[in-house]
Design an enzyme around this catalytic site. Sequence first.
Site, PDB file in Angstrom:
ATOM      1  N   HIS A  68       0.824  -1.207   0.000  1.00 36.11           N
ATOM      2  CA  HIS A  68       0.000   0.000   0.000  1.00 36.11           C
ATOM      3  C   HIS A  68       0.859   1.259   0.000  1.00 36.11           C
ATOM      4  O   HIS A  68       1.987   1.254   0.477  1.00 36.11           O
ATOM      5  CB  HIS A  68      -0.938  -0.019   1.207  1.00 36.11           C
ATOM      6  CG  HIS A  68      -1.835  -1.211   1.202  1.00 36.11           C
ATOM      7  ND1 HIS A  68      -2.977  -1.267   0.440  1.00 36.11           N
ATOM      8  CD2 HIS A  68      -1.739  -2.410   1.828  1.00 36.11           C
ATOM      9  CE1 HIS A  68      -3.554  -2.445   0.619  1.00 36.11           C
ATOM     10  NE2 HIS A  68      -2.812  -3.153   1.447  1.00 36.11           N
ATOM     11  N   GLY A 100       5.022 -22.818   9.767  1.00 31.14           N
ATOM     12  CA  GLY A 100       3.699 -22.320  10.113  1.00 31.14           C
ATOM     13  C   GLY A 100       3.715 -20.881  10.607  1.00 31.14           C
ATOM     14  O   GLY A 100       4.586 -20.474  11.361  1.00 31.14           O
ATOM     15  N   THR A 112      11.283 -10.208   5.088  1.00 25.74           N
ATOM     16  CA  THR A 112      11.314  -8.858   4.524  1.00 25.74           C
ATOM     17  C   THR A 112      12.371  -8.702   3.433  1.00 25.74           C
ATOM     18  O   THR A 112      12.412  -7.679   2.765  1.00 25.74           O
ATOM     19  CB  THR A 112      11.586  -7.818   5.624  1.00 25.74           C
ATOM     20  OG1 THR A 112      12.875  -8.088   6.195  1.00 25.74           O
ATOM     21  CG2 THR A 112      10.520  -7.859   6.714  1.00 25.74           C
ATOM     22  N   LYS A 113      13.249  -9.721   3.290  1.00 28.07           N
ATOM     23  CA  LYS A 113      14.316  -9.702   2.287  1.00 28.07           C
ATOM     24  C   LYS A 113      14.403 -11.067   1.638  1.00 28.07           C
ATOM     25  O   LYS A 113      14.022 -12.082   2.242  1.00 28.07           O
ATOM     26  CB  LYS A 113      15.664  -9.371   2.943  1.00 28.07           C
ATOM     27  CG  LYS A 113      15.722  -7.979   3.530  1.00 28.07           C
ATOM     28  CD  LYS A 113      17.073  -7.704   4.148  1.00 28.07           C
ATOM     29  CE  LYS A 113      17.089  -6.289   4.716  1.00 28.07           C
ATOM     30  NZ  LYS A 113      18.317  -5.966   5.391  1.00 28.07           N
ATOM     31  N   ARG A 158      16.102 -13.502   9.793  1.00 30.16           N
ATOM     32  CA  ARG A 158      17.553 -13.368   9.629  1.00 30.16           C
ATOM     33  C   ARG A 158      18.171 -14.742   9.421  1.00 30.16           C
ATOM     34  O   ARG A 158      17.717 -15.733   9.985  1.00 30.16           O
ATOM     35  CB  ARG A 158      18.163 -12.731  10.870  1.00 30.16           C
ATOM     36  CG  ARG A 158      17.764 -11.285  11.057  1.00 30.16           C
ATOM     37  CD  ARG A 158      18.459 -10.699  12.299  1.00 30.16           C
ATOM     38  NE  ARG A 158      18.180  -9.292  12.422  1.00 30.16           N
ATOM     39  CZ  ARG A 158      17.182  -8.782  13.138  1.00 30.16           C
ATOM     40  NH1 ARG A 158      16.358  -9.571  13.780  1.00 30.16           N
ATOM     41  NH2 ARG A 158      17.006  -7.482  13.206  1.00 30.16           N
TER      42      ARG A 158
END
Length: 190
Positions: free
Chosen positions: A114, A141, A164-165, A179
């Site tokens: 968004h 999960g 996120t990466k 990580r």
Amino acid sequence: MRSEREKMAAGEWYCCLDEQLDALRATARLAVHQHATMAPDARGAMAPLLRTLFGSVAQGAFIEAPFHCSYGFNISLGKNVYLNAGCVILDSAPVKIGEGAMLGPGVQIYCADHHRDVEKRSKGIEIAKPVTIGNNAWIGGGAIILPGITIGEGAIVGAGSVVTKDVAPGQTVVGNPARKIIPKDADTLI
């Protein structure tokens, strides 16, 4: 002038508050409803409406109920893919899940990002970014995969992780944000 669906498919900013997109989401809701409400022996690996809605479904792909997707037509499942109960794929962009990949219960894949400007966001402005999950990847999960992410072949995403990466092939990631870790004892990792 291009439609909002055409802008979405091109990876450009588009308005999700659109009649054509609403109709496509309504079709997907019917398909996931059928999948959730059919008796398991009648449904088999996937309800008929859901199977025909998807971009492609290879042999042996299996989706437990319940399941939810935004559109369905952007989803491609490789051979022997397994999606456990409660998976959600918000497929405003292509989502490709490679052969033998396993998604644990409650895994969520998001393609829509968004707008950061509050006024544009309140008017439904978003952009769609594809997600790719490689062959034989294992997504634990409750993991969340954010827009634009690629998870490499054989990678492992720990339960509850927020990705996120990008995740390299064979890599194991855990946590929020996810990580890389180097497991000392792979049998007790996840």
